[in-house]
Design an enzyme around this catalytic site. Sequence first.
Site, PDB file in Angstrom:
ATOM      1  N   LYS A  10       0.849  -1.199   0.000  1.00 43.24           N
ATOM      2  CA  LYS A  10       0.000   0.000   0.000  1.00 43.24           C
ATOM      3  C   LYS A  10       0.881   1.245   0.000  1.00 43.24           C
ATOM      4  O   LYS A  10       2.065   1.199   0.380  1.00 43.24           O
ATOM      5  CB  LYS A  10      -0.931   0.027   1.242  1.00 43.24           C
ATOM      6  CG  LYS A  10      -0.231   0.053   2.593  1.00 43.24           C
ATOM      7  CD  LYS A  10       0.119   1.409   3.129  1.00 43.24           C
ATOM      8  CE  LYS A  10       0.781   1.299   4.478  1.00 43.24           C
ATOM      9  NZ  LYS A  10       1.556   2.517   4.875  1.00 43.24           N
ATOM     10  N   ALA A 120       9.468  -0.445   4.939  1.00 39.57           N
ATOM     11  CA  ALA A 120       9.364   0.452   3.768  1.00 39.57           C
ATOM     12  C   ALA A 120       8.194   1.433   3.885  1.00 39.57           C
ATOM     13  O   ALA A 120       8.067   2.345   3.082  1.00 39.57           O
ATOM     14  CB  ALA A 120       9.207  -0.386   2.498  1.00 39.57           C
ATOM     15  N   GLY A 123       3.393  -1.533   4.112  1.00 44.31           N
ATOM     16  CA  GLY A 123       2.407  -2.434   4.710  1.00 44.31           C
ATOM     17  C   GLY A 123       2.592  -3.894   4.367  1.00 44.31           C
ATOM     18  O   GLY A 123       1.644  -4.677   4.434  1.00 44.31           O
ATOM     19  N   ALA A 125       4.132  -6.557   5.841  1.00 42.38           N
ATOM     20  CA  ALA A 125       3.823  -7.523   6.903  1.00 42.38           C
ATOM     21  C   ALA A 125       2.330  -7.472   7.240  1.00 42.38           C
ATOM     22  O   ALA A 125       1.681  -8.502   7.431  1.00 42.38           O
ATOM     23  CB  ALA A 125       4.664  -7.208   8.142  1.00 42.38           C
ATOM     24  N   SER A 126       1.759  -6.248   7.260  1.00 42.08           N
ATOM     25  CA  SER A 126       0.331  -6.084   7.591  1.00 42.08           C
ATOM     26  C   SER A 126      -0.550  -6.750   6.541  1.00 42.08           C
ATOM     27  O   SER A 126      -1.533  -7.415   6.859  1.00 42.08           O
ATOM     28  CB  SER A 126      -0.002  -4.590   7.675  1.00 42.08           C
ATOM     29  OG  SER A 126       0.820  -3.961   8.639  1.00 42.08           O
ATOM     30  N   SER A 127      -0.180  -6.591   5.277  1.00 47.06           N
ATOM     31  CA  SER A 127      -0.964  -7.190   4.189  1.00 47.06           C
ATOM     32  C   SER A 127      -0.873  -8.711   4.238  1.00 47.06           C
ATOM     33  O   SER A 127      -1.887  -9.412   4.095  1.00 47.06           O
ATOM     34  CB  SER A 127      -0.447  -6.679   2.844  1.00 47.06           C
ATOM     35  OG  SER A 127      -1.285  -7.110   1.792  1.00 47.06           O
ATOM     36  N   ASP A 159      -2.386  -1.200  10.640  1.00 51.37           N
ATOM     37  CA  ASP A 159      -2.659  -1.197   9.195  1.00 51.37           C
ATOM     38  C   ASP A 159      -3.285  -2.491   8.702  1.00 51.37           C
ATOM     39  O   ASP A 159      -3.656  -2.595   7.534  1.00 51.37           O
ATOM     40  CB  ASP A 159      -1.328  -1.006   8.435  1.00 51.37           C
ATOM     41  CG  ASP A 159      -1.067   0.464   8.162  1.00 51.37           C
ATOM     42  OD1 ASP A 159       0.002   0.773   7.611  1.00 51.37           O
ATOM     43  OD2 ASP A 159      -1.941   1.287   8.514  1.00 51.37           O
TER      44      ASP A 159
HETATM   45  C1  LIG Z   1       2.785   4.518   9.575  1.00 47.22           C
HETATM   46  C2  LIG Z   1       1.658   3.689   9.014  1.00 47.22           C
HETATM   47  C3  LIG Z   1       0.768   4.548   8.108  1.00 47.22           C
HETATM   48  O1  LIG Z   1      -0.149   3.747   7.402  1.00 47.22           O
HETATM   49  O2  LIG Z   1       2.111   2.587   8.221  1.00 47.22           O
HETATM   50  P1  LIG Z   1       3.574   1.969   7.949  1.00 47.22           P
HETATM   51  O3  LIG Z   1       4.550   3.063   7.707  1.00 47.22           O
HETATM   52  O4  LIG Z   1       3.917   1.173   9.186  1.00 47.22           O
HETATM   53  O5  LIG Z   1       3.391   1.091   6.742  1.00 47.22           O
HETATM   54  C4  LIG Z   1       0.796   3.083  10.141  1.00 47.22           C
HETATM   55  O6  LIG Z   1       0.250   4.110  10.935  1.00 47.22           O
HETATM   56  C5  LIG Z   1       1.581   2.110  11.018  1.00 47.22           C
HETATM   57  O7  LIG Z   1       0.796   0.980  11.146  1.00 47.22           O
HETATM   58  P2  LIG Z   1       1.491  -0.372  11.689  1.00 47.22           P
HETATM   59  O8  LIG Z   1       2.809  -0.526  10.992  1.00 47.22           O
HETATM   60  O9  LIG Z   1       0.491  -1.456  11.598  1.00 47.22           O
HETATM   61  O10 LIG Z   1       1.811   0.038  13.186  1.00 47.22           O
HETATM   62  P3  LIG Z   1       1.705  -0.925  14.463  1.00 47.22           P
HETATM   63  O11 LIG Z   1       2.483  -2.171  14.180  1.00 47.22           O
HETATM   64  O12 LIG Z   1       0.295  -0.995  14.893  1.00 47.22           O
HETATM   65  O13 LIG Z   1       2.512   0.002  15.509  1.00 47.22           O
HETATM   66  C6  LIG Z   1       3.924   0.105  15.447  1.00 47.22           C
HETATM   67  C7  LIG Z   1       4.314   1.321  16.287  1.00 47.22           C
HETATM   68  O14 LIG Z   1       4.003   2.512  15.535  1.00 47.22           O
HETATM   69  C8  LIG Z   1       3.462   3.521  16.393  1.00 47.22           C
HETATM   70  N1  LIG Z   1       2.092   3.837  15.936  1.00 47.22           N
HETATM   71  C9  LIG Z   1       1.458   3.051  15.015  1.00 47.22           C
HETATM   72  C10 LIG Z   1       0.188   3.402  14.587  1.00 47.22           C
HETATM   73  C11 LIG Z   1      -0.421   4.557  15.120  1.00 47.22           C
HETATM   74  N2  LIG Z   1      -1.663   4.926  14.735  1.00 47.22           N
HETATM   75  N3  LIG Z   1       0.235   5.319  16.049  1.00 47.22           N
HETATM   76  C12 LIG Z   1       1.484   4.980  16.450  1.00 47.22           C
HETATM   77  O15 LIG Z   1       2.084   5.701  17.296  1.00 47.22           O
HETATM   78  C13 LIG Z   1       3.505   2.947  17.806  1.00 47.22           C
HETATM   79  O16 LIG Z   1       4.734   3.314  18.395  1.00 47.22           O
HETATM   80  C14 LIG Z   1       3.493   1.447  17.562  1.00 47.22           C
HETATM   81  O17 LIG Z   1       4.091   0.724  18.624  1.00 47.22           O
HETATM   82  N1  LIG Z   2       5.190 -11.076   6.750  1.00 50.08           N
HETATM   83  C1  LIG Z   2       6.284 -10.308   6.948  1.00 50.08           C
HETATM   84  N2  LIG Z   2       7.038  -9.938   5.907  1.00 50.08           N
HETATM   85  C2  LIG Z   2       8.143  -9.171   6.101  1.00 50.08           C
HETATM   86  N3  LIG Z   2       8.566  -8.707   7.316  1.00 50.08           N
HETATM   87  C3  LIG Z   2       7.827  -9.070   8.377  1.00 50.08           C
HETATM   88  C4  LIG Z   2       6.663  -9.884   8.253  1.00 50.08           C
HETATM   89  N4  LIG Z   2       6.135 -10.053   9.487  1.00 50.08           N
HETATM   90  C5  LIG Z   2       6.917  -9.378  10.340  1.00 50.08           C
HETATM   91  N5  LIG Z   2       7.949  -8.803   9.705  1.00 50.08           N
HETATM   92  C6  LIG Z   2       8.921  -7.962  10.407  1.00 50.08           C
HETATM   93  O1  LIG Z   2       8.276  -6.668  10.506  1.00 50.08           O
HETATM   94  C7  LIG Z   2       9.156  -5.638  10.042  1.00 50.08           C
HETATM   95  C8  LIG Z   2       8.321  -4.578   9.357  1.00 50.08           C
HETATM   96  O2  LIG Z   2       7.795  -5.166   8.176  1.00 50.08           O
HETATM   97  P1  LIG Z   2       6.897  -4.202   7.216  1.00 50.08           P
HETATM   98  O3  LIG Z   2       6.576  -4.979   5.986  1.00 50.08           O
HETATM   99  O4  LIG Z   2       7.580  -2.870   7.075  1.00 50.08           O
HETATM  100  O5  LIG Z   2       5.600  -4.021   8.107  1.00 50.08           O
HETATM  101  P2  LIG Z   2       4.369  -2.989   7.937  1.00 50.08           P
HETATM  102  O6  LIG Z   2       3.226  -3.852   7.567  1.00 50.08           O
HETATM  103  O7  LIG Z   2       4.248  -2.406   9.313  1.00 50.08           O
HETATM  104  O8  LIG Z   2       4.742  -1.979   6.876  1.00 50.08           O
HETATM  105  C9  LIG Z   2      10.140  -6.347   9.114  1.00 50.08           C
HETATM  106  O9  LIG Z   2      11.395  -5.671   9.131  1.00 50.08           O
HETATM  107  C10 LIG Z   2      10.246  -7.751   9.702  1.00 50.08           C
HETATM  108  O10 LIG Z   2      11.258  -7.807  10.685  1.00 50.08           O
END
Ligand SMILES: C[C@@](CO)(OP(=O)(O)O)[C@H](O)COP(=O)(O)OP(=O)(O)OC[C@H]1O[C@@H](n2ccc(N)nc2=O)[C@H](O)[C@@H]1O
Ligand SMILES: Nc1ncnc2c1ncn2[C@@H]1O[C@H](COP(=O)(O)OP(=O)(O)O)[C@@H](O)[C@H]1O
Length: 337
Positions: A10, A120, A123, A125-127, A159
Amino acid sequence: MKVRTSPPAKLNLFLEIPAKREDGFHEIDTVMTAIDLCDELSVESIEEPVVELSAHWLPSLETIASELAIDPQSAEAKQLLAIPEDGRNLVVAALQAFRKRFQIESGFRVELGKRIPAGAGMGGASSDAAHAISCAAQIHQFSSDHDGLHEIAASIGSDVPFFLPLPPVSQIASASTNGETTRRPRACHASGRGEILQPVDMRTDLFFVVGYPPASLATKDVYGRLRVPAEPISSKGFLASLRANSLEDLTSLMINRLSEPALEIRPELSELLESLWKSGLQPCQLTGSGSACFGIARDAEFAQTALKQLRANQSVPALWRATRSVAAAATIEIDPS
Ligand SMILES: C[C@@](CO)(OP(=O)(O)O)[C@H](O)COP(=O)(O)OP(=O)(O)OC[C@H]1O[C@@H](n2ccc(N)nc2=O)[C@H](O)[C@@H]1O
Ligand SMILES: Nc1ncnc2c1ncn2[C@@H]1O[C@H](COP(=O)(O)OP(=O)(O)O)[C@@H](O)[C@H]1O
């Protein structure tokens, strides 16, 4: 039974952080779209009460490392490209949570092929986790328990719910020229921690070029350095432009509040962003908490042109991908094998 799917990455087209919450998370106001840069996931039910995961890079770790101009045997590659296969992998955590919630004795065997870079802001790991939940629901016939599946997803990460199928009532369908209802590509507005979702009907696909540098960013660290703005910007104006598909307005309305802390941690990201702008893509910005950055192309052809130019620029090594917007919940197929 064995099922398979292709979890998409995403991009955050708009990301504002209006406040810090009591629970240590932040309120977010974001608009996300999934893109056709996908992992490959297969989930099989097994008798043993365990979740077994094997993961590998596609097409191979060596290919990914060479695109990033790093030695696949180096400590840097091991840190950047390590994929956990235990409970740290969100797929394992999600399937364990699923087994607990629905009191399922049997286990799962999972194969995960990675194309989405980690750390990166895409998303990955979340996906993977959300699609593992959807696969398990298909195997054990819980797909109609949207609330239960959403609860499991939200417990795994902020996410994760974005990548679940939307409940039927909120799905967007519109009559196409031949009268059949078709699902238009859609973005999603997310608020709360990221678990409150509202689909956004986009008139057409969006086309992007995404660049992932040889450097990841931990979401927690980027949020940790964030200073919540005194006057947050609402996504309302951005959403109106997105619905009207006025790309020129998007340039002035697109923001990512996590860019500043991300660039403080990784100043080299400014070079990646500069090369995206110079290739003629616009607007260009960091996705999520980074480290990947993207630019919007006016059409698929221009995305390919910009991709060639960016790949030719050896001074900014990165995984460069031309992508388009797709639905966030990928189709699940039963594997006949
Ligand atoms: C920044 C965003 C934007 O879409 O995505 P990514 O950059 O990770 O892809 C999200 O808010 C990330 O979502 P996600 O990666 O699932 O975060 P989580 O695992 O729930 O939380 C990881 C850490 O990020 C911080 N966190 C996350 C979500 C949120 N609304 N507030 C926060 O402060 C917290 O410190 C939490 O411990
Ligand atoms: N399915 C997965 N694929 C890749 N990394 C994962 C996975 N599950 C957990 N991880 C861990 O989570 C960290 C963040 O992965 P990332 O793909 O950036 O997550 P997010 O969904 O938060 O963007 C990685 O560096 C890795 O250590």
